[in-house]
Scaffold this active site. Structure first.
Site, mmCIF file in Angstrom:
data_model
loop_
_atom_site.group_PDB
_atom_site.id
_atom_site.type_symbol
_atom_site.label_atom_id
_atom_site.label_comp_id
_atom_site.label_asym_id
_atom_site.label_seq_id
_atom_site.Cartn_x
_atom_site.Cartn_y
_atom_site.Cartn_z
ATOM 1 C CE LYS A 15 17.855 13.766 -6.332
ATOM 2 N NZ LYS A 15 16.918 15.057 -6.364
ATOM 3 C CE1 TYR A 55 20.921 18.035 -5.024
ATOM 4 C CE2 TYR A 55 21.613 15.810 -3.833
ATOM 5 C CZ TYR A 55 21.004 16.086 -4.679
ATOM 6 O OH TYR A 55 20.416 16.055 -5.680
ATOM 7 C CG PHE A 63 15.578 21.148 1.750
ATOM 8 C CD1 PHE A 63 15.356 23.135 2.292
ATOM 9 C CD2 PHE A 63 16.520 21.069 1.596
ATOM 10 C CE1 PHE A 63 16.118 23.407 1.314
ATOM 11 C CE2 PHE A 63 16.852 21.582 0.685
ATOM 12 C CZ PHE A 63 16.638 23.384 0.187
ATOM 13 N NE ARG A 91 17.796 22.144 -14.477
ATOM 14 C CZ ARG A 91 17.532 21.982 -13.245
ATOM 15 N NH1 ARG A 91 18.677 20.664 -12.476
ATOM 16 N NH2 ARG A 91 17.220 23.092 -12.198
ATOM 17 N NE ARG A 108 13.680 16.782 -10.421
ATOM 18 C CZ ARG A 108 14.315 17.978 -10.205
ATOM 19 N NH1 ARG A 108 14.236 18.600 -11.421
ATOM 20 N NH2 ARG A 108 15.361 17.186 -9.445
ATOM 21 C CG ASN A 118 13.880 16.686 -7.187
ATOM 22 O OD1 ASN A 118 14.208 15.301 -7.214
ATOM 23 N ND2 ASN A 118 13.706 17.620 -6.930
ATOM 24 C CD GLU A 132 26.136 18.910 -11.823
ATOM 25 O OE1 GLU A 132 25.430 18.113 -12.022
ATOM 26 O OE2 GLU A 132 25.516 19.784 -10.956
HETATM 27 P P1 IDP Z 1 16.744 20.975 -8.875
HETATM 28 O O1 IDP Z 1 17.363 19.345 -8.432
HETATM 29 O O2 IDP Z 1 15.707 21.004 -9.826
HETATM 30 O O3 IDP Z 1 18.247 21.402 -9.207
HETATM 31 P P2 IDP Z 1 18.149 22.558 -6.163
HETATM 32 O O4 IDP Z 1 17.792 24.025 -6.352
HETATM 33 O O5 IDP Z 1 19.340 22.245 -6.882
HETATM 34 O O6 IDP Z 1 16.609 21.313 -7.188
HETATM 35 O O7 IDP Z 1 18.387 21.349 -5.033
HETATM 36 C C1 IDP Z 1 18.675 20.050 -5.826
HETATM 37 C C2 IDP Z 1 17.870 19.129 -4.557
HETATM 38 O O8 IDP Z 1 17.791 19.429 -3.231
HETATM 39 C C3 IDP Z 1 16.453 18.952 -5.180
HETATM 40 O O9 IDP Z 1 16.634 17.731 -6.025
HETATM 41 C C4 IDP Z 1 15.619 18.462 -4.103
HETATM 42 O O10 IDP Z 1 15.830 16.668 -3.855
HETATM 43 C C5 IDP Z 1 16.051 19.072 -2.588
HETATM 44 N N1 IDP Z 1 15.430 19.819 -1.778
HETATM 45 C C6 IDP Z 1 15.611 21.388 -2.829
HETATM 46 N N2 IDP Z 1 15.050 22.446 -2.104
HETATM 47 C C7 IDP Z 1 14.184 21.678 -1.001
HETATM 48 C C8 IDP Z 1 13.553 21.383 0.104
HETATM 49 O O11 IDP Z 1 12.197 22.856 0.175
HETATM 50 N N3 IDP Z 1 12.524 20.742 0.591
HETATM 51 C C9 IDP Z 1 13.416 19.632 0.520
HETATM 52 N N4 IDP Z 1 14.052 19.072 -0.555
HETATM 53 C C10 IDP Z 1 14.529 20.196 -1.406
HETATM 54 MG MG MG Z 2 20.136 21.762 -9.223
#
Ligand code: IDP
Ligand code: MG
Length: 161
Positions: A15, A55, A63, A91, A108, A118, A132
């Protein structure tokens, strides 16, 4: 594309925060040292459309606009990584979404403090990984090649699974 056995594939996105913070090499090194095989790698800019698709599961969250904006701050680097049960392995190396609670030793856990910033994306299931990889790579951007270290990364029966 073959996604079976040691040819299982996953998608990683390095990212914009990692690009800005000079973590690209360190992140790729971790995957290499684990014994994983990089079969696709490129820099690209993401646009609104691909981010809405990628996404989709968070597109209606408050957000999401911030996430979409953040992901377009700079180019990203996308990797297609191959190995036995690689989706799960990557993962684990990635760590949980909320980086400040991610396990020490994970990417992370070691490099980030935020939920949004992250450092990397990693596919969360084999089915999502298939979708993907195809979303971000053309067929001719994924490479099959011999990797000599496989002699010592897997047992023979694992290579035949
Ligand atoms: P992941 O990347 O660990 O799979 P997901 O739930 O798929 O997590 O969410 C995708 C991305 O959206 C996250 O990596 C993060 O960058 C962003 N994200 C998820 N939840 C939040 C939040 O509560 N606040 C801000 N960004 C979030
Ligand atoms: Mg995800």
């Amino acid at each position: 594309m073959n996604f079976h056995g040691i040819h299982e594939k996953t998608l990683v996105i390095v990212k914009p925060d990692a690009i800005q913070r000079g973590l690209l090499g360190e992140i790729i090194t971790r995957f290499e040292k684990k014994g994983l095989k990089i079969v696709g790698l490129k820099m690209m800019r993401l646009d609104d459309a691909v981010l809405r698709e990628h996404y989709a599961h968070i597109a209606d969250k408050p957000f999401f606009p911030g996430v979409s904006n953040f992901m377009q701050n700079s180019p990203v680097v996308v990797l297609c990584i191959e190995g036995l049960e690689v989706v799960e392995a990557v993962r684990l190396i990635t760590g949980i979404t909320k980086a400040r609670q991610a396990e020490a030793g994970s990417i992370r856990g070691d490099f980030a403090m935020s939920v949004g910033c992250n450092v990397i994306h990693a596919s969360d299931s084999v089915d999502n990984a298939k979708a993907e990889v195809v979303r971000f790579f053309e067929e001719n951007e994924i490479f099959e090649y011999y990797k000599s270290e496989y002699e010592f990364v897997y047992m023979q029966d694992e290579k035949e699974s």
